[in-house]
Design an enzyme around this catalytic site. Structure first.
Site, PDB file in Angstrom:
ATOM      1  N   HIS A  51       0.850  -1.192   0.000  1.00 61.55           N
ATOM      2  CA  HIS A  51       0.000   0.000   0.000  1.00 61.55           C
ATOM      3  C   HIS A  51       0.887   1.245   0.000  1.00 61.55           C
ATOM      4  O   HIS A  51       1.941   1.268   0.600  1.00 61.55           O
ATOM      5  CB  HIS A  51      -0.898   0.028   1.254  1.00 61.55           C
ATOM      6  CG  HIS A  51      -2.050   0.954   1.111  1.00 61.55           C
ATOM      7  ND1 HIS A  51      -1.944   2.299   1.340  1.00 61.55           N
ATOM      8  CD2 HIS A  51      -3.317   0.727   0.717  1.00 61.55           C
ATOM      9  CE1 HIS A  51      -3.109   2.864   1.114  1.00 61.55           C
ATOM     10  NE2 HIS A  51      -3.962   1.947   0.741  1.00 61.55           N
ATOM     11  N   ASP A  87      -8.017  -4.959  -0.260  1.00 63.58           N
ATOM     12  CA  ASP A  87      -8.509  -5.808  -1.354  1.00 63.58           C
ATOM     13  C   ASP A  87      -8.174  -7.279  -1.182  1.00 63.58           C
ATOM     14  O   ASP A  87      -8.649  -8.110  -1.962  1.00 63.58           O
ATOM     15  CB  ASP A  87      -7.924  -5.303  -2.684  1.00 63.58           C
ATOM     16  CG  ASP A  87      -8.460  -3.922  -3.019  1.00 63.58           C
ATOM     17  OD1 ASP A  87      -7.676  -3.034  -3.358  1.00 63.58           O
ATOM     18  OD2 ASP A  87      -9.693  -3.735  -2.890  1.00 63.58           O
TER      19      ASP A  87
HETATM   20  C1  SDX Z   1      -6.161   0.290  -3.037  1.00 65.04           C
HETATM   21  O1  SDX Z   1      -4.195   4.665  -2.021  1.00 65.04           O
HETATM   22  C2  SDX Z   1      -5.213   4.129  -1.417  1.00 65.04           C
HETATM   23  O2  SDX Z   1      -5.652   4.544  -0.389  1.00 65.04           O
HETATM   24  C3  SDX Z   1      -5.858   2.975  -2.197  1.00 65.04           C
HETATM   25  C4  SDX Z   1      -6.891   2.136  -1.460  1.00 65.04           C
HETATM   26  C5  SDX Z   1      -8.158   2.912  -1.174  1.00 65.04           C
HETATM   27  O3  SDX Z   1      -8.879   2.557  -0.238  1.00 65.04           O
HETATM   28  O4  SDX Z   1      -8.486   3.819  -2.013  1.00 65.04           O
HETATM   29  O5  SDX Z   1      -6.358   1.655  -0.248  1.00 65.04           O
HETATM   30  C6  SDX Z   1      -7.313   0.923  -2.310  1.00 65.04           C
HETATM   31  O6  SDX Z   1      -5.918   0.646  -4.161  1.00 65.04           O
HETATM   32  C7  SDX Z   1      -5.291  -0.712  -2.303  1.00 65.04           C
HETATM   33  C8  SDX Z   1      -4.092  -1.229  -3.175  1.00 65.04           C
HETATM   34  C9  SDX Z   1      -4.595  -2.306  -4.134  1.00 65.04           C
HETATM   35  N1  SDX Z   1      -3.529  -2.659  -5.090  1.00 65.04           N
HETATM   36  C10 SDX Z   1      -2.909  -3.872  -5.017  1.00 65.04           C
HETATM   37  O7  SDX Z   1      -3.097  -4.709  -4.126  1.00 65.04           O
HETATM   38  C11 SDX Z   1      -1.936  -4.128  -6.161  1.00 65.04           C
HETATM   39  C12 SDX Z   1      -0.641  -4.740  -5.619  1.00 65.04           C
HETATM   40  N2  SDX Z   1       0.069  -3.687  -4.833  1.00 65.04           N
HETATM   41  C13 SDX Z   1       1.081  -2.936  -5.516  1.00 65.04           C
HETATM   42  O8  SDX Z   1       0.974  -2.807  -6.885  1.00 65.04           O
HETATM   43  C14 SDX Z   1       1.594  -1.733  -4.719  1.00 65.04           C
HETATM   44  O9  SDX Z   1       1.848  -2.167  -3.450  1.00 65.04           O
HETATM   45  C15 SDX Z   1       0.733  -0.481  -4.664  1.00 65.04           C
HETATM   46  C16 SDX Z   1       0.335  -0.018  -6.015  1.00 65.04           C
HETATM   47  C17 SDX Z   1      -0.482  -0.715  -3.839  1.00 65.04           C
HETATM   48  C18 SDX Z   1       1.579   0.608  -3.996  1.00 65.04           C
HETATM   49  O10 SDX Z   1       2.619   0.888  -4.842  1.00 65.04           O
HETATM   50  P1  SDX Z   1       3.762   1.972  -4.464  1.00 65.04           P
HETATM   51  O11 SDX Z   1       3.413   2.686  -3.213  1.00 65.04           O
HETATM   52  O12 SDX Z   1       4.022   2.773  -5.693  1.00 65.04           O
HETATM   53  O13 SDX Z   1       4.965   1.082  -4.067  1.00 65.04           O
HETATM   54  P2  SDX Z   1       6.046   0.563  -5.096  1.00 65.04           P
HETATM   55  O14 SDX Z   1       5.353   0.007  -6.300  1.00 65.04           O
HETATM   56  O15 SDX Z   1       7.067   1.628  -5.272  1.00 65.04           O
HETATM   57  O16 SDX Z   1       6.677  -0.686  -4.276  1.00 65.04           O
HETATM   58  C19 SDX Z   1       7.775  -0.518  -3.380  1.00 65.04           C
HETATM   59  C20 SDX Z   1       8.535  -1.836  -3.435  1.00 65.04           C
HETATM   60  C21 SDX Z   1       8.983  -2.191  -4.871  1.00 65.04           C
HETATM   61  O17 SDX Z   1      10.097  -3.054  -4.749  1.00 65.04           O
HETATM   62  P3  SDX Z   1      11.617  -2.359  -4.872  1.00 65.04           P
HETATM   63  O18 SDX Z   1      11.622  -1.586  -6.184  1.00 65.04           O
HETATM   64  O19 SDX Z   1      11.734  -1.455  -3.652  1.00 65.04           O
HETATM   65  O20 SDX Z   1      12.555  -3.541  -4.844  1.00 65.04           O
HETATM   66  O21 SDX Z   1       7.671  -2.910  -3.037  1.00 65.04           O
HETATM   67  C22 SDX Z   1       7.480  -3.790  -4.131  1.00 65.04           C
HETATM   68  C23 SDX Z   1       7.865  -3.040  -5.381  1.00 65.04           C
HETATM   69  O22 SDX Z   1       8.293  -3.938  -6.400  1.00 65.04           O
HETATM   70  N3  SDX Z   1       6.058  -4.162  -4.136  1.00 65.04           N
HETATM   71  C24 SDX Z   1       5.596  -5.379  -4.395  1.00 65.04           C
HETATM   72  C25 SDX Z   1       4.199  -5.274  -4.236  1.00 65.04           C
HETATM   73  N4  SDX Z   1       3.878  -4.020  -3.899  1.00 65.04           N
HETATM   74  C26 SDX Z   1       5.035  -3.331  -3.842  1.00 65.04           C
HETATM   75  N5  SDX Z   1       6.221  -6.536  -4.723  1.00 65.04           N
HETATM   76  C27 SDX Z   1       5.420  -7.609  -4.917  1.00 65.04           C
HETATM   77  N6  SDX Z   1       4.066  -7.604  -4.777  1.00 65.04           N
HETATM   78  C28 SDX Z   1       3.426  -6.445  -4.444  1.00 65.04           C
HETATM   79  N7  SDX Z   1       2.108  -6.412  -4.314  1.00 65.04           N
END
Ligand code: SDX
Length: 428
Positions: free
Chosen positions: A307, A364
């Protein structure tokens, strides 16, 4: 309350006000940055460090896993309130008195009819159209039947527009579902309350009356409360920026629906179940998928994990996880997907990759388990999220307009070609 922050660059010293919020959050007010520095701007892709507005609606602390709507703890509201009460709270700022809640519910009931010409628009969609695409399109189409823009400063006009929105979106959602099933459209009925109507419109068959099951209505009521608002998330920011051009409420919410659809945002609840079903179909090897999620060469992500704000447990995920367990027990149901989800969570939360990056289950991860138990198909999960988020979108749009926020228009850092002379085609 404000203090002063200092920025020094190339021997110049610039001072900017620093605002302190009611929960002691600190924000540097840079509205005069470009003007006072001769053109310097900030750069923050994804707005990870940038506040877009001041808001009094929702407070969340990602480090401590705190979420409050208008100062009330989410846990209290989920345990003691109803979705319509929380919708009223989030939109108008106070929990409604009995009369106010009755007026809200009855005014919403008075607006649940859709113009029959909306069916002509619906007929234009192929049967397999994703319900989020239908919801976004038909929400925008509501403007055709409500062409006069609302005067946000006229309380009664705004109240009616709010109730109209709360009333019509669930009906459109149920029509999208009926379209997918090739079934006749259902209508809201004033004998049912708000949550009962959502369910009866989704499940009523022409040859039998829908039977209300309090276990199911209570589970949906609580789940929608947990989705009501979440400060400046992607879809809410979309609703705000579209509304900042003084586009109408329906048009702004239609844009928010499209933003929510993305699998990185609200679309994740559908993607989680599809991921869990794939893991089961692939033999249930959870470790294999944890390894894929960690492999930078693999585009696979653990959907429902991580998140932007929560670097601790998403408080909503905790509540939904126990509610899912309870609902399956109450309905005497078993769902193999829940067992895989719990196993995946356990392995991930003991893996350095997820622990170091503070990746926890988000709202989710378990919500789909409840939707499945309610008989809602996977493609409708994000539509249900949109119904839950509707009061938050309305509240944030209304706050933005009442605060006379300026039109949203970010700047950029240009990194393209410098000036060059045009070359006629024969010389290229
Ligand atoms: C919602 O914003 C809100 O409030 C949203 C929400 C709401 O109520 O409105 O809460 C609802 O959208 C919840 C999120 C639902 N999405 C998912 O579950 C999709 C999977 N999650 C990711 O795609 C990710 O965690 C996000 C999009 C939710 C957040 O992305 P960020 O903040 O841009 O973080 P990032 O992509 O920069 O990740 C940081 C690190 C990275 O690794 P490094 O580059 O540091 O090595 O964490 C890793 C990412 O690769 N990472 C994951 C991951 N999420 C982050 N690795 C594997 N699986 C994941 N799910």
């Amino acid at each position: 309350m404000s203090e002063i922050g200092v920025f020094e660059f190339r021997g110049e010293r610039y001072e900017f006000p620093v605002e302190i919020g009611s929960e002691n959050e600190i924000a540097i007010d840079i509205k005069k940055l470009r003007g006072s520095t001769g053109g310097i701007i900030t750069l923050d892709s994804g707005f990870k460090n940038t506040g877009s507005c001041k808001s009094a609606i929702t407070f969340l602390d990602g480090e401590k896993g705190i979420l409050r709507y208008r100062g009330y703890g989410l846990e209290d509201l989920a345990a003691n309130s109803s979705f319509l009460e929380v919708a009223y709270l989030v939109i108008f700022g106070e929990l409604p008195k009995k009369m106010e809640l009755e007026r809200f519910e009855n005014t919403i009931k008075s607006h649940t009819m859709l113009n029959e010409e909306m069916k002509d628009i619906l007929d234009g969609f192929p049967k397999n159209a994703h319900p989020m695409g239908i919801l976004s399109s038909l929400t925008g189409a509501l403007t055709a039947f409500n062409p006069h823009s609302v005067d946000v400063n006229d309380e009664e006009q705004m109240y009616q527009a709010i109730c109209k929105t709360m009333a019509k979106i669930p009906v459109i959602a149920s029509w999208a579902h009926s379209k997918n099933l090739g079934k006749p459209m259902n209508y809201a009925h004033n004998d049912f309350d708000y949550i009962e109507n959502i369910l009866q419109m989704l499940f009523t068959k022409r040859n039998e009356r829908y039977k209300i099951n309090p276990i199911i209505t209570n589970a949906l009521d609580q789940l929608l409360i947990l989705h009501t608002d979440h400060e400046q998330n992607c879809s809410t920011s979309t609703v705000r920026i579209v509304g900042s051009s003084h586009a109408g409420l329906f048009a702004s919410i239609s844009a928010g629906v499209s933003a929510l659809w993305g699998p990185l945002h609200g679309g994740a609840n559908q993607a989680v179940i599809e991921m869990l079903e794939n893991i089961i179909a692939d033999g249930g090897d959870v470790e294999k998928y944890i390894a894929k999620a960690k492999d930078k060469k693999d585009s696979f992500r653990l959907m429902g994990f991580g998140h932007r704000v929560y670097k601790n447990f998403d408080p909503r995920a905790r509540i939904i996880k126990s509610a899912a367990d309870e609902l399956l027990q109450d309905l005497d149901m078993d769902d193999p997907v829940l067992a895989v989800a719990k196993h995946l969570e356990e392995v991930a939360l003991n893996d350095a990759y997820f622990v170091e990056r503070k990746l926890y289950p988000n709202v989710d991860f378990y919500s789909g388990i409840i939707y499945r138990a309610l008989g809602i198909p996977t493609e409708m999960f994000t539509v249900m999220f949109a119904i839950g988020r509707l009061p938050g979108w309305i509240a944030q749009w209304r706050e933005m307009r009442l605060n006379n926020e300026p039109i949203g228009r970010p700047r950029q850092l240009y990194i393209g070609e410098n000036q060059r002379e045009f070359k006629p085609v024969e010389k290229r």
